[in-house]
Enzyme design. Structure first.
Site, PDB file in Angstrom:
ATOM      1  N   PRO A   1       0.837  -1.208   0.000  1.00  0.00           N
ATOM      2  CA  PRO A   1       0.000   0.000   0.000  1.00  0.00           C
ATOM      3  C   PRO A   1       0.871   1.257   0.000  1.00  0.00           C
ATOM      4  O   PRO A   1       1.824   1.351   0.766  1.00  0.00           O
ATOM      5  CB  PRO A   1      -0.794  -0.109   1.299  1.00  0.00           C
ATOM      6  CG  PRO A   1      -0.665  -1.529   1.741  1.00  0.00           C
ATOM      7  CD  PRO A   1       0.629  -2.030   1.184  1.00  0.00           C
ATOM      8  N   GLU A   2       0.570   2.190  -0.882  1.00  0.00           N
ATOM      9  CA  GLU A   2       1.286   3.462  -0.946  1.00  0.00           C
ATOM     10  C   GLU A   2       0.309   4.569  -0.511  1.00  0.00           C
ATOM     11  O   GLU A   2      -0.787   4.264  -0.058  1.00  0.00           O
ATOM     12  CB  GLU A   2       1.816   3.685  -2.375  1.00  0.00           C
ATOM     13  CG  GLU A   2       2.696   2.530  -2.854  1.00  0.00           C
ATOM     14  CD  GLU A   2       3.228   2.715  -4.274  1.00  0.00           C
ATOM     15  OE1 GLU A   2       3.397   3.864  -4.703  1.00  0.00           O
ATOM     16  OE2 GLU A   2       3.459   1.692  -4.951  1.00  0.00           O
TER      17      GLU A   2
END
Ligand SMILES: [Zn+2]
Length: 270
Positions: A2-3
């Site tokens: 996840p960014e």
């Protein structure tokens, strides 16, 4: 992993079910999930506290609690947070559970176990070294130019450095460099003013697109309710090796840079 857009999507989805909730218990099944303090102390300090707000800094979720305590969660590779009814069947990969006064539970599922939980009085202890937030108004082309000065590192690995700018990971770095027309192996110090301006605009464009599309479900990422985001359907180059560049039709190439898969158009990016 996840960014920024995936974490932001998670934060936005958790606000409604969690703000105003009181934490009534914590169960930790994988003690190393809790980085600070020891799991026993976490439980002692957090039980009875109310969740006042949820924000994000870089890829960290920040839960503002009563008694000046802050709960911070980093999802790392495979972490996933969800709010479910207490009687929802347990999952073998759920390692940390926060029980809530409403009878529901905030569950931290994490197959790879790289995710981390922190309870601190001062959030800076955890997020203090992060670089600027790329979607904040204070992040300007001039600030980016200043941070790039005298950096001889190649631009792609530099974008992944969380102390350089917060929240960008492999997907959005490749996408931003594509829209900026910059080759990922370029030395940061050689970027022209026009290229820096284009890079700044491209970073904001791809992150905003990612948030609007509720994240990229390319690997394991899912929204808190278990459904997929939509950004994977809008990526221009990431994991599109051999496919036609959306601008010029040249096949997208893949190289390994700083140990990470890197995707780019050899014609548009130079
Ligand atoms: Zn191209």
């Amino acid at each position: 992993m996840p960014e920024l857009p995936e974490v932001e999507t998670t934060v936005q989805a958790l606000r409604e079910p969690l703000i105003g909730e009181t934490i009534t218990d914590v169960r930790v099944y994988w003690p190393r999930h809790v980085e600070i303090p020891a799991p026993d102390e976490l439980r002692e300090r957090i039980v009875g506290l109310q969740i006042k707000g949820i924000t994000r800094r870089g890829k960290y979720l920040i839960f503002d609690l009563t008694e000046d305590e802050t709960l911070i969660v980093h999802l790392r590779m495979t972490g996933h947070l969800s709010v479910v009814e207490r009687d929802t069947p347990p999952d073998p990969h759920t390692h940390t559970i926060f029980a809530l006064a409403s009878g529901r539970e905030l569950r931290f599922r994490d197959t790879r176990k790289f995710g981390r939980v922190y309870l601190v009085k001062d959030p800076e202890e955890v997020v203090g070294k992060l670089g600027p937030e790329p979607l904040e108004p204070s992040f300007t082309p001039a600030q980016l130019a200043q941070r790039l000065e005298r950096r001889s590192m190649r631009i792609k690995p530099l974008l992944l450095d969380q102390t350089f700018v917060a929240g960008i990971g492999n997907i959005y770095a490749d996408e931003a460099l594509f829209y900026a027309g910059i080759h990922p192996e370029r030395s940061a110090a050689t970027l022209t003013d026009d290229e820096i301006e284009a890079l700044h605009a491209a970073i904001q464009k791809v992150l905003r697109m990612g948030i609007e599309r509720e994240g990229a479900s390319i690997d394991r990422y899912r929204k808190p309710d278990g459904t997929r985001g939509d950004m994977q359907n809008a990526v221009a180059v990431f994991r599109r090796t051999g496919e036609a560049c959306p601008h010029c039709g040249t096949p997208i190439e893949r190289i390994i840079l700083g140990g990470r898969s890197t995707h780019f158009c050899p014609s548009c990016q130079n």
